[in-house]
Structures are given as structure tokens and as C-alpha cells.
Design a protein around this motif. Structure first.
Motif, PDB file in Angstrom:
ATOM      1  N   ARG A 169     -31.138 -45.493 -15.008  1.00 48.84           N
ATOM      2  CA  ARG A 169     -32.186 -45.565 -15.855  1.00 48.84           C
ATOM      3  C   ARG A 169     -33.629 -45.288 -14.895  1.00 48.84           C
ATOM      4  O   ARG A 169     -34.539 -44.407 -15.306  1.00 48.84           O
ATOM      5  CB  ARG A 169     -32.497 -46.614 -16.870  1.00 48.84           C
ATOM      6  N   THR A 170     -33.485 -45.937 -13.873  1.00 51.37           N
ATOM      7  CA  THR A 170     -34.699 -45.894 -12.925  1.00 51.37           C
ATOM      8  C   THR A 170     -34.972 -44.732 -12.146  1.00 51.37           C
ATOM      9  O   THR A 170     -35.836 -43.958 -12.188  1.00 51.37           O
ATOM     10  CB  THR A 170     -34.566 -47.016 -11.724  1.00 51.37           C
TER      11      THR A 170
ATOM     12  N   ASP B  74     -33.695 -41.756 -13.375  1.00 53.08           N
ATOM     13  CA  ASP B  74     -33.878 -40.727 -14.495  1.00 53.08           C
ATOM     14  C   ASP B  74     -35.353 -40.721 -14.791  1.00 53.08           C
ATOM     15  O   ASP B  74     -36.125 -39.691 -15.200  1.00 53.08           O
ATOM     16  CB  ASP B  74     -33.097 -41.110 -15.856  1.00 53.08           C
ATOM     17  N   LEU B  75     -35.963 -41.736 -14.586  1.00 53.66           N
ATOM     18  CA  LEU B  75     -37.441 -42.005 -14.722  1.00 53.66           C
ATOM     19  C   LEU B  75     -38.470 -41.449 -13.617  1.00 53.66           C
ATOM     20  O   LEU B  75     -39.438 -41.000 -13.650  1.00 53.66           O
ATOM     21  CB  LEU B  75     -37.981 -43.166 -14.891  1.00 53.66           C
TER      22      LEU B  75
ATOM     23  N   TRP C  79     -39.634 -51.674 -18.805  1.00 50.71           N
ATOM     24  CA  TRP C  79     -39.153 -51.077 -17.785  1.00 50.71           C
ATOM     25  C   TRP C  79     -39.564 -49.771 -17.702  1.00 50.71           C
ATOM     26  O   TRP C  79     -40.184 -49.222 -16.398  1.00 50.71           O
ATOM     27  CB  TRP C  79     -37.625 -51.335 -17.719  1.00 50.71           C
ATOM     28  N   ASP C  80     -39.383 -48.867 -18.452  1.00 52.82           N
ATOM     29  CA  ASP C  80     -39.847 -47.431 -18.442  1.00 52.82           C
ATOM     30  C   ASP C  80     -40.989 -47.446 -17.959  1.00 52.82           C
ATOM     31  O   ASP C  80     -41.597 -46.625 -17.268  1.00 52.82           O
ATOM     32  CB  ASP C  80     -39.455 -46.855 -19.623  1.00 52.82           C
ATOM     33  N   GLU C  81     -41.985 -47.881 -18.798  1.00 55.32           N
ATOM     34  CA  GLU C  81     -43.515 -47.953 -18.451  1.00 55.32           C
ATOM     35  C   GLU C  81     -43.942 -48.500 -17.148  1.00 55.32           C
ATOM     36  O   GLU C  81     -44.780 -48.004 -16.769  1.00 55.32           O
ATOM     37  CB  GLU C  81     -44.256 -48.517 -19.713  1.00 55.32           C
TER      38      GLU C  81
ATOM     39  N   ILE D   5     -42.242 -48.458 -14.409  1.00 54.06           N
ATOM     40  CA  ILE D   5     -41.722 -47.234 -13.344  1.00 54.06           C
ATOM     41  C   ILE D   5     -42.751 -46.158 -13.545  1.00 54.06           C
ATOM     42  O   ILE D   5     -43.300 -45.813 -12.498  1.00 54.06           O
ATOM     43  CB  ILE D   5     -40.136 -46.927 -13.700  1.00 54.06           C
ATOM     44  N   LYS D   6     -43.274 -45.676 -14.437  1.00 54.47           N
ATOM     45  CA  LYS D   6     -43.998 -44.815 -14.759  1.00 54.47           C
ATOM     46  C   LYS D   6     -45.396 -44.885 -14.089  1.00 54.47           C
ATOM     47  O   LYS D   6     -46.179 -44.024 -13.537  1.00 54.47           O
ATOM     48  CB  LYS D   6     -44.214 -44.367 -16.255  1.00 54.47           C
TER      49      LYS D   6
END
Length: 241
Positions: free
Chosen positions: A31-32, A34-35, A229-231, A233-234
Motif C-alpha cells: 500500500r505504501t 503504491d502511494l 495512512w494514505d493521507e 504518506i501523501k
């Protein structure tokens, strides 16, 4: 742009606390990546209380699906650690002067004392094609000693920078880190950084363009509790760009 390598130790700690493979470290690493993160870092300790030696093998297999991305394994070069690293062959091995019972890393190598012991370790890693980085305090005079070991990179230990951030010592301490980074660069070393970096302070350290890669785990995981998590990393990728 400074590369982001996400340290997944805290994911391993959470997983191990329940004795199940949940959260799944490989899934979180995928996931990390892919981001848009450049790499994944783990620091397996002898008691394997968070990242494990098996994680090293599993993550190496995952990274094979991401050409151009990197696996960085950190740790103290005892015999077991070296055996695992030499089997896995990560892109980078960051050697850290940790006591086996240490809670977390809290100092860099003293190469006036430690160089001789590190020389055969570095040579053995490089024979396998593994880039070596040495965990170092921000002392410009130590960079020549780091270069003399044959290591390709240093990782600046940034706890003092994080503690000074937002205080009247911020500019003085940041200048010390920038001077150490420049001393390394002048010698042909590349420069990484890590420890207590977060969304607030990371751009100050990296903006001058001397830091090639930051390794961030604890703060990133805590910040993910707030932002997701996604936010988070962004947000790091935006800060580092």
C-alpha cells in the motif's frame, strides 16, 4: 527531491501484540509503495519485538515487484543480523550501534573507536552488492572517517534536530546538521537522515537539498492515527518534493 523510505517497525509491533498476522506487513508495504514511497525500511532487533527476520525475506520478495524501489534493513551488525542481511540482499543496509536491549537508537557510530571493527563488515556486505550506510551523529569531522570505511552513505541521527525544532536553538542545530551533510557530500558520500522526523520538521531539514533519503516510522504511524495512512504518506511526499 528527498526520497521517503517508510519504516514499518510499528506495524510489526502492532501485529506482534496480538499474535496474528494483522496488520499484515506485506500488505502495508505494498500500500505504501503504491502511494509513491521510494522504499521500505525495517530494523529487526534480536528479540524481534516488531520487525522480524522473516519480514526481511518477505519484503525483499515484495520489492522485486517494484523495480527502482528499495528495501533498507537497519541494525547492529551481530552475526545473526549479518546472516539475515547477506541472505536477503537488500538494496541498502544501515549499520546502527545499538545495544541489543536498547529501546530505540540513540547515538551514531564513534568512528575514532569503531572503524576497525566495521571494515570487514562493510566489505562483506558490499561483496554481495549491498549499499552500506552508517548511522552517524551530525559531526562534520567524523565524515572523513566514514568515507575511509568504504561506506557509500551516512544516515544522520536527527533526534537533536527534532528536539530543537520550534525552539530558539532551531537555526543553530539545523546549521550543524547542514554542515555535517555538506561535509559528507564534499567527500563523495550520500546523505540519509532519520529519527523523530515528522510532518512539521522534515522540510526544514531537507529543503536545502543535501538529504537524499529520510527514513520515518514512529511519527508517521502516529500521524496516521489522525490523518489516515494514505493521507499521511501523501503529505510526506508533498513535503519532500
Amino acid at each position: 527531491m528527498t526520497h521517503l523510505s517508510v519504516n514499518l517497525n510499528k506495524i510489526g509491533l502492532l501485529r506482534n501484540s496480538r499474535g496474528r498476522n494483522y496488520p499484515n506487513m506485506e500488505q502495508m508495504a505494498k500500500r505504501t509503495l503504491d502511494l509513491g514511497a521510494f522504499g521500505i525500511t525495517i530494523h529487526p532487533r534480536p528479540d524481534q519485538r516488531h520487525a522480524t527476520y522473516q519480514d526481511a525475506h518477505d519484503l525483499k520478495a515484495l520489492l522485486a515487484q517494484y523495480p527502482g524501489r528499495e528495501l533498507n534493513i537497519e541494525g547492529f551488525p551481530d552475526s545473526k543480523f549479518l546472516d539475515v542481511v547477506l541472505e536477503v540482499v537488500p538494496d541498502q543496509c544501515t549499520l546502527v550501534p545499538d545495544d541489543p536491549n536498547q529501546l530505540t537508537s540513540d547515538h551514531g557510530w564513534n568512528l575514532d573507536r569503531d572503524s576497525e571493527a566495521l571494515l570487514p563488515v562493510i566489505a562483506k556486505l558490499q561483496e554481495k552488492g549491498i549499499r552500506v550506510s552508517l548511522f552517524m551523529d551530525p559531526v562534520p569531522e567524523q565524515m572523513a572517517l566514514a568515507k575511509a570505511t568504504g561506506a557509500e552513505r551516512v544516515e544522520l541521527y536527527t533526534e537533536a534536530f527534532a528536539e530543537a525544532y520550534g525552539t530558539d536553538q532551531q537555526d543553530i542545530v539545523n546549521a550543524q546538521y547542514q554542515a555535517a551533510a555538506q561535509a559528507a557530500l564534499d567527500l563523495g558520500l550520500e546523505v540519509n537522515a532519520g529519527h523523530d522526523l515528522d510532518l512539521q520538521n522534515v522540510s526544514l531539514l531537507c529543503a536545502p537539498g543535501r538529504i537524499m533519503e529520510v527514513s520515518i516510522g514512529h511519527a508517521l504511524t502516529v500521524e496516521a492515527l489522525q490523518y489516515g495512512w494514505d493521507e499521511v504518506i501523501k503529505r510526506y511526499l508533498a513535503e519532500l518534493s
